[in-house]
Design a protein around this motif. Structure first.
Motif, PDB file in Angstrom:
ATOM      1  N   GLN A   1       0.974  -1.485   0.298  1.00 29.32           N
ATOM      2  CA  GLN A   1      -0.178  -0.012   0.291  1.00 29.32           C
ATOM      3  C   GLN A   1       1.023   1.020  -0.260  1.00 29.32           C
ATOM      4  O   GLN A   1       2.051   1.068   1.003  1.00 29.32           O
ATOM      5  N   ILE A   2       1.194   1.743  -1.216  1.00 28.62           N
ATOM      6  CA  ILE A   2       1.326   3.521  -0.771  1.00 28.62           C
ATOM      7  C   ILE A   2       0.688   4.477  -0.106  1.00 28.62           C
ATOM      8  O   ILE A   2      -0.578   4.237  -0.183  1.00 28.62           O
ATOM      9  N   LEU A   3       1.722   4.570   1.334  1.00 31.86           N
ATOM     10  CA  LEU A   3       1.289   5.711   1.758  1.00 31.86           C
ATOM     11  C   LEU A   3       2.074   7.319   1.585  1.00 31.86           C
ATOM     12  O   LEU A   3       1.358   8.189   1.670  1.00 31.86           O
TER      13      LEU A   3
ATOM     14  N   ASP B   1       7.503  12.177   0.624  1.00 33.32           N
ATOM     15  CA  ASP B   1       6.807  13.065   1.575  1.00 33.32           C
ATOM     16  C   ASP B   1       5.530  13.490   1.708  1.00 33.32           C
ATOM     17  O   ASP B   1       4.925  13.921   1.972  1.00 33.32           O
ATOM     18  N   THR B   2       4.305  13.001   0.615  1.00 34.25           N
ATOM     19  CA  THR B   2       3.648  14.122   0.445  1.00 34.25           C
ATOM     20  C   THR B   2       2.210  12.463   0.287  1.00 34.25           C
ATOM     21  O   THR B   2       2.435  11.511  -0.304  1.00 34.25           O
ATOM     22  N   PRO B   3       1.963  12.585   1.527  1.00 35.11           N
ATOM     23  CA  PRO B   3       0.375  11.669   1.896  1.00 35.11           C
ATOM     24  C   PRO B   3      -0.055  11.248   0.720  1.00 35.11           C
ATOM     25  O   PRO B   3      -0.493  12.475  -0.041  1.00 35.11           O
ATOM     26  N   VAL B   4      -0.932  10.129   0.626  1.00 36.46           N
ATOM     27  CA  VAL B   4      -1.473   9.920  -0.884  1.00 36.46           C
ATOM     28  C   VAL B   4      -2.983   9.328   0.034  1.00 36.46           C
ATOM     29  O   VAL B   4      -3.891   9.335  -0.805  1.00 36.46           O
TER      30      VAL B   4
ATOM     31  N   GLU C   1      -6.502   8.578  -9.326  1.00 36.96           N
ATOM     32  CA  GLU C   1      -5.724   9.348 -11.090  1.00 36.96           C
ATOM     33  C   GLU C   1      -4.731  10.909 -10.498  1.00 36.96           C
ATOM     34  O   GLU C   1      -4.176  10.942 -11.357  1.00 36.96           O
ATOM     35  N   GLU C   2      -4.661  11.090  -9.113  1.00 32.77           N
ATOM     36  CA  GLU C   2      -3.988  12.404  -8.492  1.00 32.77           C
ATOM     37  C   GLU C   2      -3.101  11.914  -7.992  1.00 32.77           C
ATOM     38  O   GLU C   2      -1.556  11.901  -8.511  1.00 32.77           O
TER      39      GLU C   2
END
Length: 120
Positions: free
Chosen positions: A67-69, A73-76, A82-83
């Motif tokens: 899981q990409i968090l 350093d930008t929280p997703v 799409e963003e």
């Protein structure tokens, strides 16, 4: 020599892993879960595929199901699929930093190398 991945911390049965990858113009070679895909768990951004011979594949530390968090350093967690894709594509610089969450049961010691600063 690839940059090291560092386990930032553990929580329960999960591990939070920081990975620094070469940011090539061709991209990292990962596909994230599309909206409505069966692999999706709520609004979590998961790695759904790693393309053969891509930077992520050659590096070998990211896994399908991570899981990409954070990206650089930008929280997703509040971003749409799409963003997140746009954030990955517009990232500049020689490296791209990812913070991922991995279930401990799928984690092995071969998945990371300790950063030299932790070997003192």
């Amino acid at each position: 020599m690839r940059p090291p991945a560092v386990i930032k911390f553990e929580m329960g049965s999960n591990k939070f892993i920081s990975v620094l990858l070469a940011n090539e113009s061709s991209g990292l070679g990962i596909r994230i879960t599309p909206p409505g895909a069966p692999f999706i768990i709520s609004n979590k951004i998961m790695i759904a595929q790693i393309m053969r011979d891509s930077p992520a594949d050659i590096d070998g530390r990211l896994k399908v199901g991570d899981q990409i968090l954070e990206i650089n350093d930008t929280p997703v967690d509040c971003l749409t699929n799409e963003e997140v894709k746009e954030l990955l594509h517009r990232s500049t610089g020689p490296f791209l930093s990812l913070l991922v969450l991995r279930e401990a049961k799928t984690f092995t010691n071969q998945d990371y190398f300790l950063h030299p600063k932790y070997l003192r």
